[in-house]
Design an enzyme around this catalytic site. Structure first.
Site, PDB file in Angstrom:
ATOM      1  N   LYS A  25       0.824  -1.213   0.000  1.00  0.00           N
ATOM      2  CA  LYS A  25       0.000   0.000   0.000  1.00  0.00           C
ATOM      3  C   LYS A  25       0.862   1.270   0.000  1.00  0.00           C
ATOM      4  O   LYS A  25       0.616   2.199  -0.763  1.00  0.00           O
ATOM      5  CB  LYS A  25      -0.920  -0.013   1.218  1.00  0.00           C
ATOM      6  N   ARG A  77       2.721   6.131  -3.238  1.00  0.00           N
ATOM      7  CA  ARG A  77       3.822   6.998  -3.652  1.00  0.00           C
ATOM      8  C   ARG A  77       4.088   6.907  -5.146  1.00  0.00           C
ATOM      9  O   ARG A  77       4.493   7.888  -5.771  1.00  0.00           O
ATOM     10  CB  ARG A  77       5.075   6.641  -2.837  1.00  0.00           C
ATOM     11  N   ARG A  88      -8.891  11.991  12.999  1.00  0.00           N
ATOM     12  CA  ARG A  88      -7.449  11.771  13.157  1.00  0.00           C
ATOM     13  C   ARG A  88      -6.689  13.089  13.116  1.00  0.00           C
ATOM     14  O   ARG A  88      -7.044  14.013  12.387  1.00  0.00           O
ATOM     15  CB  ARG A  88      -6.950  10.796  12.093  1.00  0.00           C
ATOM     16  N   ASP A  90       2.656  -4.455  12.562  1.00  0.00           N
ATOM     17  CA  ASP A  90       1.390  -5.006  12.071  1.00  0.00           C
ATOM     18  C   ASP A  90       1.389  -6.531  12.035  1.00  0.00           C
ATOM     19  O   ASP A  90       0.359  -7.147  11.777  1.00  0.00           O
ATOM     20  CB  ASP A  90       1.086  -4.478  10.671  1.00  0.00           C
ATOM     21  N   LYS A 136      -4.202   0.441  17.830  1.00  0.00           N
ATOM     22  CA  LYS A 136      -4.357   0.151  16.393  1.00  0.00           C
ATOM     23  C   LYS A 136      -5.854   0.073  16.064  1.00  0.00           C
ATOM     24  O   LYS A 136      -6.682   0.573  16.820  1.00  0.00           O
ATOM     25  CB  LYS A 136      -3.632  -1.157  16.049  1.00  0.00           C
ATOM     26  N   ARG A 175      -4.948  -4.641  19.938  1.00  0.00           N
ATOM     27  CA  ARG A 175      -4.574  -5.937  19.385  1.00  0.00           C
ATOM     28  C   ARG A 175      -4.011  -6.902  20.438  1.00  0.00           C
ATOM     29  O   ARG A 175      -4.049  -8.113  20.223  1.00  0.00           O
ATOM     30  CB  ARG A 175      -3.582  -5.759  18.223  1.00  0.00           C
TER      31      ARG A 175
END
Length: 447
Positions: free
Chosen positions: A30, A35, A131, A328, A355, A359
């Protein structure tokens, strides 16, 4: 949020499966997908991108670059063609740039606009609008951009760029690849040298790709502190980019192949950027057979095919210094630990509590429900593994808290259980890996 939740959850019981065999490809990375579109849109000429991750977040970036004058088109063969405007030549968008749920798109595009003589309004969904954008507003304002945000420094916000902007030296107060990238992208159209100082190293996809497109960028490292410098008024050259497979997505298949007896799987074209790939280091420390075939460099990024074979694993104490490069991947590491011989200890993972879900708590509860032995600490989990024996599985659905990585991790746990593991909702998996269930079924011969 996920569109599929309009129709309620989509549960599925993941049952014990045959060995994972053959060759698979996971979706593109991703970070690199975002980019490649942005930089392609600033290079004059045609940039070709194959393997782009076509999730909602990346498509928001594509739509924004179109709105500012670039041509961004998907071809019939699934590749993407981008004809850019050149650095300094972005056009004023006619309507607001709609960012959906993508924090990456928002923060990086704010950087791009900041040093162009245009005004753009950024909007997002309810989740993104909570955010904080102050972390990018601060340095971009120092460069001369005029930013009016909603109360609390959130979206919607309006950004009026300044050209020529002012080159700055900015020390990152919070470890954020997005803030670093925003400042460097603003520096592209800024005369002089823009400098970012990183007390804690973060993902370096922007630096690698900027160099790949021909920007004059260099990095000095002293005492663990990285100083990144970019010479502005860059002329970017169009590139041909093959987006590497996302290591975070490959992780689920690597662990599944290590755990399911008889597995012998090749995962092709996996990005192995050292700021992202520490999970594979830890799995090897545990005894996992993961061999890099045909290592190569694509667009400045290290890439290889991973050949993974079933291996008995042994528990380890995971070095907390590796945590940022595998943040992650802890949910799926916990599944590997649950089947290993002996004890696995993880520490320094406070970040996992903020997260998509908490988690640590969510994985501790889910694995315990599936028959694993887990103790939860403030900053990590301690797991006593089965030594390779299957987990009992569970009679009831495990709660994944709408977290895509938890759902995929518990799917893998189901493959190595006696009675299977029921995931309460598979719909969120589409945010990062829409083809996950199909690939898993085909690799295990469950076609």
């Amino acid at each position: 949020m996920h569109a599929s939740h309009d129709h309620g959850p989509t549960p599925r019981r993941f049952l014990p499966a045959g060995p994972l065999r053959g060759r698979i490809r996971v979706p593109g990375d991703k970070s690199i997908s975002h980019r490649s579109i942005m930089l392609g849109a600033l290079a004059v000429g045609e940039t070709k991108v194959t393997g782009l991750l076509e999730g909602e977040d990346v498509l928001a970036t594509a739509a924004a670059m179109r709105a500012m004058g670039a041509t961004v088109e998907r071809q019939g063969d699934g590749s993407w063609s981008i004809h850019g405007t050149g650095v300094g030549s972005l056009l004023q968008p006619v309507t607001a740039l709609e960012m959906g749920n993508s924090g990456t798109s928002t923060r990086l595009l704010m950087g791009l606009v900041a040093s162009h003589p245009i005004t753009a309004t950024f909007t997002g969904d309810a989740s993104l609008s909570h955010r904080p954008m102050g972390r990018v507003i601060e340095p971009l304002s120092q460069m001369g951009a005029d930013i009016t945000a909603s109360p609390g420094g959130t979206l919607p916000l309006m950004l009026r760029g300044l050209s020529p902007a002012v080159p700055i030296t900015y020390r990152l107060p919070v470890a954020s690849a997005q803030v670093k990238s925003a400042v460097l992208l603003a520096g592209l159209n800024t005369a002089g040298i823009t400098t970012v100082v990183e007390p804690v190293p973060t993902r370096d996809h922007s630096e690698r790709m900027l160099r790949g497109f021909g920007a004059d960028l260099w990095v000095e490292e002293e005492g663990g502190i990285r100083t990144i410098r970019l010479r502005g008024e860059a002329e970017l050259r169009p590139q041909t980019i093959i987006v590497p497979g996302d290591p975070s997505s490959a992780a689920f298949f690597a662990v599944a192949a290590l755990l399911v007896p008889g597995s012998d799987l090749v995962i092709e074209n996996v990005g192995l950027n050292p700021t992202r790939a520490a999970l594979f280091t830890v799995l090897r420390q545990m005894g996992g057979s993961i061999v890099e075939l045909h290592p190569r460099e694509v667009g400045g990024e290290p890439v290889a095919d991973l050949h993974v074979r079933h291996s008995p694993l042994t528990g380890v104490a995971v070095d907390p210094a590796l945590a940022p490069a595998m943040i992650d991947e802890f949910p799926i590491l916990f599944v590997a630990a649950a089947l290993a011989k002996g004890r696995t200890v993880t520490t320094g993972l406070e970040e996992l509590r903020v997260k998509e879900s908490d988690r640590l708590a969510t994985m501790a509860a889910a694995l315990t429900a599936a028959g694993a032995r887990v103790t939860e600490q403030e900053d990590g989990l301690t797991i006593d593994g089965t030594g390779g024996d299957p987990l009992s599985g569970g009679a009831y659905p495990v709660a994944t808290k709408l977290d895509h990585r938890i759902a995929m991790s518990m799917a893998v746990a189901g493959l190595v259980s006696q009675g299977g593991v029921e995931v309460d909702d598979t719909a969120p998996i589409a945010t990062s890996f829409p083809t996950f269930q199909h690939l898993l079924d085909s690799a295990t011969g469950n076609r």
